[in-house]
Design a protein around this motif. Structure first.
Motif, PDB file in Angstrom:
ATOM      1  N   LEU A 315       0.810  -1.218  -0.024  1.00  0.00           N
ATOM      2  CA  LEU A 315      -0.025  -0.063  -0.174  1.00  0.00           C
ATOM      3  C   LEU A 315       0.878   0.970  -0.078  1.00  0.00           C
ATOM      4  O   LEU A 315       0.424   2.283  -0.465  1.00  0.00           O
ATOM      5  CB  LEU A 315      -0.968  -0.016   1.367  1.00  0.00           C
ATOM      6  CG  LEU A 315      -2.072  -0.972   1.064  1.00  0.00           C
ATOM      7  CD1 LEU A 315      -2.770  -1.567   2.381  1.00  0.00           C
ATOM      8  CD2 LEU A 315      -3.050  -0.505   0.102  1.00  0.00           C
ATOM      9  N   ALA A 316       1.885   1.225   0.538  1.00  0.00           N
ATOM     10  CA  ALA A 316       2.998   2.225   0.379  1.00  0.00           C
ATOM     11  C   ALA A 316       3.379   2.669  -0.952  1.00  0.00           C
ATOM     12  O   ALA A 316       3.759   4.000  -1.056  1.00  0.00           O
ATOM     13  CB  ALA A 316       4.212   2.141   1.228  1.00  0.00           C
ATOM     14  N   THR A 317       3.182   1.792  -1.779  1.00  0.00           N
ATOM     15  CA  THR A 317       3.599   2.029  -3.220  1.00  0.00           C
ATOM     16  C   THR A 317       2.281   2.459  -4.021  1.00  0.00           C
ATOM     17  O   THR A 317       2.430   2.561  -5.020  1.00  0.00           O
ATOM     18  CB  THR A 317       4.117   0.918  -3.807  1.00  0.00           C
ATOM     19  OG1 THR A 317       3.110  -0.149  -4.012  1.00  0.00           O
ATOM     20  CG2 THR A 317       5.350   0.257  -3.153  1.00  0.00           C
ATOM     21  N   GLY A 318       1.014   2.543  -3.263  1.00  0.00           N
ATOM     22  CA  GLY A 318      -0.110   3.118  -4.154  1.00  0.00           C
ATOM     23  C   GLY A 318      -0.890   1.864  -4.706  1.00  0.00           C
ATOM     24  O   GLY A 318      -1.801   1.900  -5.576  1.00  0.00           O
ATOM     25  N   THR A 319      -0.269   0.448  -4.403  1.00  0.00           N
ATOM     26  CA  THR A 319      -0.982  -0.855  -4.984  1.00  0.00           C
ATOM     27  C   THR A 319      -1.791  -1.663  -4.081  1.00  0.00           C
ATOM     28  O   THR A 319      -1.443  -1.710  -2.959  1.00  0.00           O
ATOM     29  CB  THR A 319       0.275  -1.752  -5.547  1.00  0.00           C
ATOM     30  OG1 THR A 319       0.970  -0.876  -6.342  1.00  0.00           O
ATOM     31  CG2 THR A 319      -0.363  -2.894  -6.362  1.00  0.00           C
ATOM     32  N   LEU A 320      -3.051  -2.269  -4.274  1.00  0.00           N
ATOM     33  CA  LEU A 320      -3.630  -2.831  -3.429  1.00  0.00           C
ATOM     34  C   LEU A 320      -3.070  -4.020  -3.006  1.00  0.00           C
ATOM     35  O   LEU A 320      -2.547  -4.789  -3.880  1.00  0.00           O
ATOM     36  CB  LEU A 320      -4.984  -3.315  -3.958  1.00  0.00           C
ATOM     37  CG  LEU A 320      -6.200  -1.884  -4.049  1.00  0.00           C
ATOM     38  CD1 LEU A 320      -7.320  -2.185  -4.825  1.00  0.00           C
ATOM     39  CD2 LEU A 320      -6.538  -1.565  -2.651  1.00  0.00           C
ATOM     40  N   PRO A 321      -2.836  -4.830  -2.081  1.00  0.00           N
ATOM     41  CA  PRO A 321      -2.298  -5.789  -1.634  1.00  0.00           C
ATOM     42  C   PRO A 321      -3.051  -7.111  -1.865  1.00  0.00           C
ATOM     43  O   PRO A 321      -2.973  -8.079  -1.062  1.00  0.00           O
ATOM     44  CB  PRO A 321      -1.938  -5.763  -0.012  1.00  0.00           C
ATOM     45  CG  PRO A 321      -3.380  -5.062   0.333  1.00  0.00           C
ATOM     46  CD  PRO A 321      -3.701  -4.050  -0.771  1.00  0.00           C
ATOM     47  N   VAL A 322      -3.291  -7.178  -3.070  1.00  0.00           N
ATOM     48  CA  VAL A 322      -4.250  -8.505  -3.464  1.00  0.00           C
ATOM     49  C   VAL A 322      -3.199  -9.698  -3.757  1.00  0.00           C
ATOM     50  O   VAL A 322      -2.331  -9.623  -4.396  1.00  0.00           O
ATOM     51  CB  VAL A 322      -4.784  -8.251  -4.752  1.00  0.00           C
ATOM     52  CG1 VAL A 322      -5.606  -9.309  -5.314  1.00  0.00           C
ATOM     53  CG2 VAL A 322      -5.777  -6.903  -4.793  1.00  0.00           C
ATOM     54  N   GLY A 323      -3.746 -10.808  -3.049  1.00  0.00           N
ATOM     55  CA  GLY A 323      -2.970 -11.933  -3.097  1.00  0.00           C
ATOM     56  C   GLY A 323      -3.293 -12.927  -4.085  1.00  0.00           C
ATOM     57  O   GLY A 323      -2.422 -13.832  -4.669  1.00  0.00           O
ATOM     58  N   GLY A 324      -4.465 -12.822  -4.714  1.00  0.00           N
ATOM     59  CA  GLY A 324      -5.217 -13.641  -5.471  1.00  0.00           C
ATOM     60  C   GLY A 324      -6.574 -13.178  -5.805  1.00  0.00           C
ATOM     61  O   GLY A 324      -7.443 -12.487  -5.101  1.00  0.00           O
ATOM     62  N   VAL A 325      -7.141 -13.438  -6.878  1.00  0.00           N
ATOM     63  CA  VAL A 325      -8.348 -13.056  -7.645  1.00  0.00           C
ATOM     64  C   VAL A 325      -8.915 -14.317  -8.056  1.00  0.00           C
ATOM     65  O   VAL A 325      -8.289 -14.733  -8.865  1.00  0.00           O
ATOM     66  CB  VAL A 325      -8.093 -12.029  -8.446  1.00  0.00           C
ATOM     67  CG1 VAL A 325      -9.817 -11.339  -8.901  1.00  0.00           C
ATOM     68  CG2 VAL A 325      -7.595 -10.900  -7.934  1.00  0.00           C
ATOM     69  N   GLU A 326     -10.529 -14.464  -7.894  1.00  0.00           N
ATOM     70  CA  GLU A 326     -11.049 -15.526  -8.992  1.00  0.00           C
ATOM     71  C   GLU A 326     -12.575 -14.665  -9.318  1.00  0.00           C
ATOM     72  O   GLU A 326     -13.365 -14.160  -8.408  1.00  0.00           O
ATOM     73  CB  GLU A 326     -11.305 -16.760  -8.162  1.00  0.00           C
ATOM     74  CG  GLU A 326     -11.779 -16.786  -6.760  1.00  0.00           C
ATOM     75  CD  GLU A 326     -12.062 -18.039  -6.145  1.00  0.00           C
ATOM     76  OE1 GLU A 326     -11.713 -19.210  -6.817  1.00  0.00           O
ATOM     77  OE2 GLU A 326     -12.707 -18.443  -5.015  1.00  0.00           O
ATOM     78  N   GLN A 327     -12.790 -15.167 -10.563  1.00  0.00           N
ATOM     79  CA  GLN A 327     -14.150 -14.970 -11.141  1.00  0.00           C
ATOM     80  C   GLN A 327     -15.034 -16.013 -10.895  1.00  0.00           C
ATOM     81  O   GLN A 327     -14.599 -17.254 -11.490  1.00  0.00           O
ATOM     82  CB  GLN A 327     -14.102 -14.324 -12.559  1.00  0.00           C
ATOM     83  CG  GLN A 327     -15.403 -14.382 -13.381  1.00  0.00           C
ATOM     84  CD  GLN A 327     -15.983 -12.888 -12.940  1.00  0.00           C
ATOM     85  OE1 GLN A 327     -15.613 -11.939 -13.055  1.00  0.00           O
ATOM     86  NE2 GLN A 327     -17.215 -13.172 -12.312  1.00  0.00           N
ATOM     87  N   LEU A 328     -16.005 -16.111 -10.055  1.00  0.00           N
ATOM     88  CA  LEU A 328     -16.913 -17.137  -9.924  1.00  0.00           C
ATOM     89  C   LEU A 328     -17.912 -17.416 -11.297  1.00  0.00           C
ATOM     90  O   LEU A 328     -18.427 -16.487 -11.874  1.00  0.00           O
ATOM     91  CB  LEU A 328     -17.907 -16.869  -8.816  1.00  0.00           C
ATOM     92  CG  LEU A 328     -17.181 -16.612  -7.346  1.00  0.00           C
ATOM     93  CD1 LEU A 328     -18.358 -16.303  -6.203  1.00  0.00           C
ATOM     94  CD2 LEU A 328     -16.503 -17.831  -6.855  1.00  0.00           C
TER      95      LEU A 328
END
Length: 396
Positions: A315-328
């Motif tokens: 977050l300090a770099t302005g990026t969301l801390p997403v570890g993984g994503v899935e579209q159901l």
């Protein structure tokens, strides 16, 4: 068409367009604990485990940034209907820290006029002053981790609070103006006797709370409890004991006027039900902020990186801390709806099921595990004991 990926998450325009037409909540994960309970596998850390790599201050700064990026990602997101601050041990932040958390949510999204705002608390890290402080800044609901009124059961769970502290905390919370208070129970702990459970239920009723959550003890891999079971120091919890304990809990709470509305949750009335959790079970949208928190918007699910240091650094770099994503997929969304709504007293709507699933449900009705109420299937008392099996039968 998707949102721009510059902040680390792409959501389909269709998912974002539907935000506001479904309940919208914010979950905030506080990853800090004073000690680690032996049964817990949540994403939590003690001060000794974190060292200098992360702190409540760096976590809070990251939280503010994540919530601001969340509002930017969702665009014209509605005011938040529900907030749930969980953990970990949110009460370790104190009233001032929890006020900062709510200010961050309010600043990013705004709160609906009738927003439900809940925080979990460990009874040992609360006081009359604490409850008054969080009530004054806008918290409307409390969830206190009681687990048991028996000292030897608490010892097996590695809980540090004294047996009477949870009931005393409820009294302090009520005096501070909280109308809605939940007590959590865990049942089926090795060494728990029927009289221990009865003592816990007596304590719950004497506290006069309007909500109770009760969960069977799960031996999670990687926990201290699992290691003790594996070494033979403690027996594996017994399914028959779980069933007996559940039936006792339901009988006592029902007689006292608390009715089940989800398999593991009882409430005195509609106003006492946890609206935030109902948002999960009813397929709503929520943004999960904090290390390891999970989110869901319009059929897209994602989760944050777990370690607080990585979370803050991202977050300090302005990026969301997403570890993984899935579209159901449509099939996955359907399965989730069946799994979640079957557990609710409001029931599983018949029109959700295809022809094969409806026939399977009718077989379960014949077995006495479901009953048809108007245009829904509802678990019977026996069906609640076998809810997972009921769901598998419908979906098989």
């Amino acid at each position: 068409m998707t949102t721009t990926p510059t902040i680390g998450l792409e959501l389909p325009a269709a998912a974002i367009a539907g935000v506001g037409s479904r309940p919208f909540g914010v979950y905030v994960h506080v990853p800090f604990c004073a000690t680690r309970c032996g049964y817990c596998d949540f994403n939590t850390y003690t001060a000794g485990e974190l060292g200098t790599s992360a702190s409540p201050a760096s976590w809070l700064e990251g939280l503010r940034r994540e919530l601001d990026l969340a509002a930017e990602t969702l665009g014209s997101a509605p005011a938040v209907d529900t907030v749930f601050v969980g953990g970990g041990t949110p009460s370790l932040l104190g009233a001032t820290g929890l006020a900062d958390v709510l200010d961050a949510v309010r600043g990013a999204f705004g709160l609906a006029a009738d927003a439900e705002v809940t925080t979990e608390s460990n009874p040992e890290s609360t006081s009359q002053t604490f409850f008054a402080g969080i009530r004054d800044v806008g918290y409307t609901r409390l969830s206190l981790g009681m687990q048991s009124a028996a000292q030897h059961v608490l010892a097996v769970l590695d809980r540090t609070h004294t047996p009477g502290r949870a009931v005393a905390a409820v009294g302090e919370a009520k005096a501070a103006g909280f109308e809605h208070v939940n007590l959590d129970l865990i049942y089926g702990t090795p060494g728990e006797r029927p009289q221990d459970l009865d003592a816990s239920l007596d304590a719950v009723l004497s506290a006069g709370v309007d909500h109770v959550s009760a969960y069977a003890l799960i031996v999670e891999d990687g926990t201290a409890l699992a290691r003790k079971v594996r070494r033979g120091e403690l027996p594996m919890p017994d399914d028959d004991v779980f069933a007996q304990r559940y039936e006792r809990i339901d009988a006592v709470l029902s007689a006292a006027g608390l009715e089940w509305y989800e398999v593991s949750n009882w409430a005195a009335n509609d106003a006492a039900r946890c609206r935030h959790n109902l948002g999960y079970w009813d397929g709503g949208d929520w943004w999960g902020a904090g290390p390891g928190a999970h989110s869901h918007v319009g059929g897209v699910r994602w989760w944050n990186v777990k370690h607080p240091a990585r979370y803050a650094d991202s977050l300090a770099t302005g990026t969301l801390p997403v570890g993984g994503v899935e579209q159901l997929t449509d099939e996955e969304s359907h399965m989730e709806r069946v799994m979640l709504t079957t557990r609710l007293r409001s029931g599983l709507p018949l029109d959700v099921l295809d022809a094969d699933e409806r026939r399977a449900a009718e077989v379960v009705v014949a077995d006495g595990l479901l009953t048809q109420v108007d245009d829904t299937f509802v678990l019977t008392d026996r069906g609640r004991l076998l809810a997972d099996g009921v769901i598998r039968s419908i979906l098989s």
